[in-house]
Write a protein that holds these residues in place. Structure first.
Motif, short mmCIF file in Angstrom:
data_model
loop_
_atom_site.label_atom_id
_atom_site.label_comp_id
_atom_site.label_asym_id
_atom_site.label_seq_id
_atom_site.Cartn_x
_atom_site.Cartn_y
_atom_site.Cartn_z
N TYR A 160 5.89 -5.99 6.41
CA TYR A 160 5.04 -6.36 7.56
C TYR A 160 4.76 -5.09 8.33
CZ TYR A 160 3.25 -9.20 11.42
OH TYR A 160 2.44 -9.78 12.36
N THR A 161 3.48 -4.83 8.60
CA THR A 161 3.10 -3.65 9.38
C THR A 161 2.17 -4.09 10.51
OG1 THR A 161 1.23 -3.22 7.89
CG2 THR A 161 3.29 -2.07 7.44
N GLY A 162 2.30 -3.41 11.64
CA GLY A 162 1.48 -3.72 12.82
C GLY A 162 2.23 -3.42 14.08
N ARG A 163 2.32 -4.42 14.96
CA ARG A 163 3.04 -4.23 16.21
C ARG A 163 4.52 -3.97 15.98
NH1 ARG A 163 0.84 -9.63 18.86
NH2 ARG A 163 1.05 -10.19 16.66
N LEU A 164 5.01 -4.41 14.82
CA LEU A 164 6.36 -4.09 14.38
C LEU A 164 6.33 -3.92 12.87
CD1 LEU A 164 7.64 -6.87 12.94
CD2 LEU A 164 7.72 -7.60 15.31
N ARG B 12 -2.24 -9.14 0.13
CA ARG B 12 -2.33 -8.57 1.48
C ARG B 12 -2.90 -9.65 2.40
NH1 ARG B 12 -2.33 -3.69 4.01
NH2 ARG B 12 -2.22 -2.58 2.00
N VAL B 13 -2.12 -10.04 3.39
CA VAL B 13 -2.56 -11.03 4.38
C VAL B 13 -2.76 -10.30 5.70
CG1 VAL B 13 -2.06 -13.24 5.48
CG2 VAL B 13 -1.17 -12.76 3.19
N THR B 14 -4.00 -10.33 6.20
CA THR B 14 -4.34 -9.56 7.40
C THR B 14 -4.75 -10.48 8.54
OG1 THR B 14 -5.15 -7.78 5.97
CG2 THR B 14 -5.76 -7.68 8.30
N HIS B 15 -4.16 -10.25 9.70
CA HIS B 15 -4.54 -11.03 10.88
C HIS B 15 -5.89 -10.55 11.38
CE1 HIS B 15 -4.29 -12.91 14.87
NE2 HIS B 15 -3.40 -13.71 14.33
N LYS B 16 -6.79 -11.50 11.62
CA LYS B 16 -8.17 -11.14 11.94
C LYS B 16 -8.33 -10.55 13.34
CE LYS B 16 -10.27 -14.50 8.79
NZ LYS B 16 -11.17 -15.68 8.65
N LYS B 17 -7.40 -10.82 14.23
CA LYS B 17 -7.53 -10.31 15.60
C LYS B 17 -6.71 -9.05 15.85
CE LYS B 17 -8.62 -14.75 17.79
NZ LYS B 17 -8.21 -15.75 18.83
N THR B 18 -5.47 -9.03 15.36
CA THR B 18 -4.59 -7.90 15.66
C THR B 18 -4.61 -6.82 14.59
OG1 THR B 18 -2.67 -8.91 14.56
CG2 THR B 18 -3.05 -9.49 16.88
N LEU C 228 0.62 -8.37 6.25
CA LEU C 228 1.79 -8.75 5.46
C LEU C 228 1.46 -8.41 4.01
CD1 LEU C 228 4.54 -10.18 6.08
CD2 LEU C 228 3.46 -12.29 5.33
N ARG C 229 2.20 -7.49 3.41
CA ARG C 229 1.91 -7.04 2.05
C ARG C 229 3.03 -7.50 1.13
NH1 ARG C 229 2.00 -2.44 -1.49
NH2 ARG C 229 -0.07 -2.10 -2.44
N VAL C 230 2.67 -8.31 0.15
CA VAL C 230 3.66 -8.89 -0.77
C VAL C 230 3.48 -8.26 -2.15
CG1 VAL C 230 4.57 -11.01 -1.78
CG2 VAL C 230 3.52 -11.06 0.51
N GLN C 231 4.51 -7.60 -2.64
CA GLN C 231 4.52 -7.03 -3.99
C GLN C 231 5.20 -8.03 -4.91
OE1 GLN C 231 6.63 -3.36 -2.88
NE2 GLN C 231 4.83 -2.22 -3.58
N ILE C 232 4.44 -8.58 -5.85
CA ILE C 232 4.95 -9.60 -6.75
C ILE C 232 5.31 -8.97 -8.09
CG2 ILE C 232 4.40 -11.74 -7.97
CD1 ILE C 232 2.61 -12.49 -5.63
N TYR C 233 6.59 -9.15 -8.48
CA TYR C 233 7.08 -8.59 -9.73
C TYR C 233 7.05 -9.62 -10.86
CZ TYR C 233 8.83 -4.56 -7.11
OH TYR C 233 8.93 -3.44 -6.33
N GLU C 234 7.29 -10.87 -10.52
CA GLU C 234 7.31 -11.93 -11.54
C GLU C 234 7.03 -13.26 -10.87
OE1 GLU C 234 10.28 -13.87 -14.95
OE2 GLU C 234 11.05 -12.43 -13.47
N VAL C 235 6.14 -14.05 -11.44
CA VAL C 235 5.82 -15.39 -10.92
C VAL C 235 6.59 -16.42 -11.75
CG1 VAL C 235 4.02 -17.11 -10.54
CG2 VAL C 235 3.55 -14.69 -10.10
#
Length: 231
Positions: free
Chosen positions: A12-16, A75-81, A85-92
């Motif tokens: 998670y990157t952004g305000r924290l 990559r899930v990005t908040h539209k306002k701030t 949230l970046r998710v690295q998937i190794y195996e489903v």
């Protein structure tokens, strides 16, 4: 709703900034765009999440990530701030989507409407000889839950809550000020009735001359005997 069980790491990157190292987790992508990252513990609370409004995009892993075994990146990005949230998937391990439709919402037993209805039918719990004038008695700033007639003169305004706090006392105080201006209703006394009343609310109510009544919901339903506790 999409449910994915995957071996993944999350940043998670952004305000924290926060990092979840590689582990098997449940990823819940909801129709409102939100993403929740769950482990097999922690009850209902996700390890990390992104609330709407946000958008999810899939990316090809970089060369170094692919070499480490990453097969897909979310990559899930908040539209306002702009938080991400970046998710690295190794195996489903599991991937399924389900149309849940419109949810009617939670119907609770013992909500304020139920308490109000039961108390309107049992006004003797507030005091002997009282009679109901009306439920949802209108004022210029909203309806009072119950208005009762006192045979000794005047009326009683009752505010009903499941959990009584300071805001509820303030709300009743405003109603009392307005109702007290009506010569047909004055004098108007206040009763703050709830299943549970916070100590600070009791202190404030007492200071303003408002009586507190703790309601026994099961007793009012006839499940068990009980009478209100007066403060």
């Amino acid at each position: 709703m999409r449910l994915v069980i995957a071996r993944c790491s999350v940043d998670y990157t952004g305000r924290l900034n926060a990092h979840l190292p590689l582990a098997t987790r449940l990823l819940v992508h909801k129709g409102d765009g939100s993403l929740l990252v769950h482990s097999d513990g922690g009850s209902y609370k996700p390890l990390n999440w992104m609330s709407p409004p946000c958008s999810l995009a899939t990316e090809e892993p970089g060369e170094e990530e692919a070499g480490a075994g990453v097969v897909e990146v979310w990559r899930v990005t908040h539209k306002k701030t702009g938080d991400a949230l970046r998710v690295q998937i190794y195996e489903v391990l599991h991937d399924s989507s389900h149309e849940l439709g419109v949810d009617p919402g939670l119907v609770k037993d013992g909500v304020e409407a139920d308490l109000q209805r039961l108390l309107a039918e049992q006004v003797e719990l507030i005091g002997e000889g009282l009679s109901l004038v009306r439920r949802e008695f209108p004022t210029a700033i909203g309806p009072v839950d119950l208005l009762l007639r006192d045979p000794a003169g005047g009326t009683i305004a009752v505010e009903v809550k499941r959990r009584g706090d300071i805001d509820g006392v303030e709300q009743l105080t405003r109603y009392l000020e307005l109702l007290g201006r009506d010569p047909h209703l004055a004098p108007v006394r206040g009763v703050f009735a709830a299943q549970e009343i916070k100590p600070q609310a009791k202190v404030l109510a007492t200071d303003r001359g408002i009586r507190c009544v703790t309601l026994d919901y099961d007793g009012m339903k006839g499940v068990a005997s009980g009478v209100p506790t007066l403060f």
